[in-house]
Design an enzyme around this catalytic site. Sequence first.
Site, PDB file in Angstrom:
ATOM      1  N   LYS A   1      13.501   6.045 -70.203  1.00 20.01           N
ATOM      2  CA  LYS A   1      12.815   7.223 -69.677  1.00 20.01           C
ATOM      3  C   LYS A   1      13.714   8.443 -69.822  1.00 20.01           C
ATOM      4  O   LYS A   1      14.936   8.299 -69.839  1.00 20.01           O
ATOM      5  CB  LYS A   1      12.529   7.035 -68.175  1.00 20.01           C
ATOM      6  CG  LYS A   1      11.423   6.072 -67.846  1.00 20.01           C
ATOM      7  CD  LYS A   1      11.225   5.980 -66.348  1.00 20.01           C
ATOM      8  CE  LYS A   1      10.150   4.984 -65.987  1.00 20.01           C
ATOM      9  NZ  LYS A   1       8.796   5.378 -66.417  1.00 20.01           N
TER      10      LYS A   1
ATOM     11  N   ARG B   1       3.328  -4.509 -65.611  1.00 17.45           N
ATOM     12  CA  ARG B   1       2.251  -5.451 -65.929  1.00 17.45           C
ATOM     13  C   ARG B   1       2.800  -6.793 -66.416  1.00 17.45           C
ATOM     14  O   ARG B   1       2.177  -7.837 -66.221  1.00 17.45           O
ATOM     15  CB  ARG B   1       1.291  -4.817 -66.945  1.00 17.45           C
ATOM     16  CG  ARG B   1       1.906  -4.497 -68.280  1.00 17.45           C
ATOM     17  CD  ARG B   1       1.115  -3.476 -69.065  1.00 17.45           C
ATOM     18  NE  ARG B   1       1.342  -2.120 -68.586  1.00 17.45           N
ATOM     19  CZ  ARG B   1       0.752  -1.039 -69.092  1.00 17.45           C
ATOM     20  NH1 ARG B   1      -0.104  -1.162 -70.103  1.00 17.45           N
ATOM     21  NH2 ARG B   1       1.013   0.155 -68.612  1.00 17.45           N
TER      22      ARG B   1
END
Length: 500
Positions: free
Chosen positions: A279, A353
Amino acid sequence: MTVTTKISAVSALSGEALAVLVPEDKTQFAAATAPLKKIFHAPLENLLASGDFTGKKDSVCVVYGTKKMQRLILIGVGKASEVTHERLRRAAASAAKTAQKLKAKSVHIQFPATSLSTEDAAQALTEGANLSLYKFDKYFTYKNEKDRPSKLKEVVLVSSNKADEKDLKKGARNGQIISEGVCFTRDLANAPANEIYPETLAAQAAESGKKYGFNVTVLEKKKIEELGMGGLIGVNAGSASARPPRFIIMEWNGGAEGDKPFVIVGKGITFDSGGISLKPGAGMADMKMDMHGAATVIGTLQTVARLKLPVNVVGLVPTTENMPSGSATRPGDVLRHMNGVTSEVDNTDAEGRLVLADALSYADKYYKPQAVVDLATLTGACVIALGQHATGMMGNNDELKAKLKVAGDRTYERVCELPLYEEYEDQIKSDIADVKNVGGRSAGAITAGLFLKRFVGDWPWVHLDIAGTGMAEREMHYAPKGGTGVGVRMLTDVLRNWKS
Ligand code: BES
Ligand code: ZN
Ligand code: ZN
């Protein structure tokens, strides 16, 4: 802070402050303020004559009294017909925050006349007062004790009606337990990642279980590998030697022995750097809160156990950091999940996920759930779609979704449904595996939900994307900036009303 109750005439009270909720309608305004003139005399009469205080919602006015009752805090609540649970939470928050700012240690709140039930109103006031004073301040140090900010210690809900006593007590007690559950969740979410990592998150769950009487089992890496949780192991690969993963299982058996459990699953990424798909630096520190879903699940189990709810509840938390390193999972790698399904990791930043996939598979294999709800700070896309004021809800069962919607409205932890249309599934097709972990920029919250759906069994399921609602960018009515504790009140409400 503790909320207690008292049956007494307001004129008989003595203390540092009395807060009174005042509607703006003429007759209700007069009914609420007239009896106070006998206690606060000219200062109140002068205020009322000035017209400066009209009972407008969210307005606050302080009047100074006598030695016996030092201050009157008037809280405007707007139109009497519009006084909801939320309005009461906000009013109690104003009363508690104002009293604390004035360095009072205790404040009485006159129990207001509303159309809500006494128990519900007492719970709402208790929640608002308690939650509004929350502060993550354990890391501040003070050279002098006197520099430490003064804290309100007690709120007393006062009614002159003896018939209110039982319900007032019940509402305050439930509200107290529920807000302590929320604050515990906020503490976990706000804690820095050098304090809360998989091992210590599991220790917190175990400690809470021991204290409040729910079972906690913590699976370590070897067992996680044996179970075939390739998603959890794959996300952990970047920090495998420094911070191994954990899989936390919490069980509250308040229901009958054969009753199928209600399973709640929480994303427990204790720090999300993005991994190899790193990120950008700005804002990365917020990713210590990427275990908010897990914190909510632990806080809910604690709350449900303390309330001794007559339901069987299981909490599941897959937890790891997501870090880059020479051993980290790479974009393009393929992982095999616990149920055998393979996923291509196109972007290592879509890690939530991957770990949730194993937890959902675990729920399917080891429990026959009557329903499963997962909570996750899953996608930036959900923040773009709904911002801070609604949780993204997706699922496969209208009845379960309706229950969450009702509970969300009642607790003001509101949910908004996003559609899991099958057409979106094309976006997560992989050329080399069963499914791909990202689906492009469009409908990012939905493709994440559809990824999870691949791991859902034959049971009602709802996914709650709390990326926006879990982390407050600025102070709200009864939540400071930071982890909000979202989901604890809403899930507790669902579970309290489950059978009805
Ligand atoms: N933890 C983040 C999602 C997030 C973003 C939570 C902002 C709270 C605030 C998640 O793991 C993530 O990085 N998701 C990616 C997915 C993308 C790579 C498909 C995102 O949303 O950008
Ligand atoms: Zn991520
Ligand atoms: Zn994440």
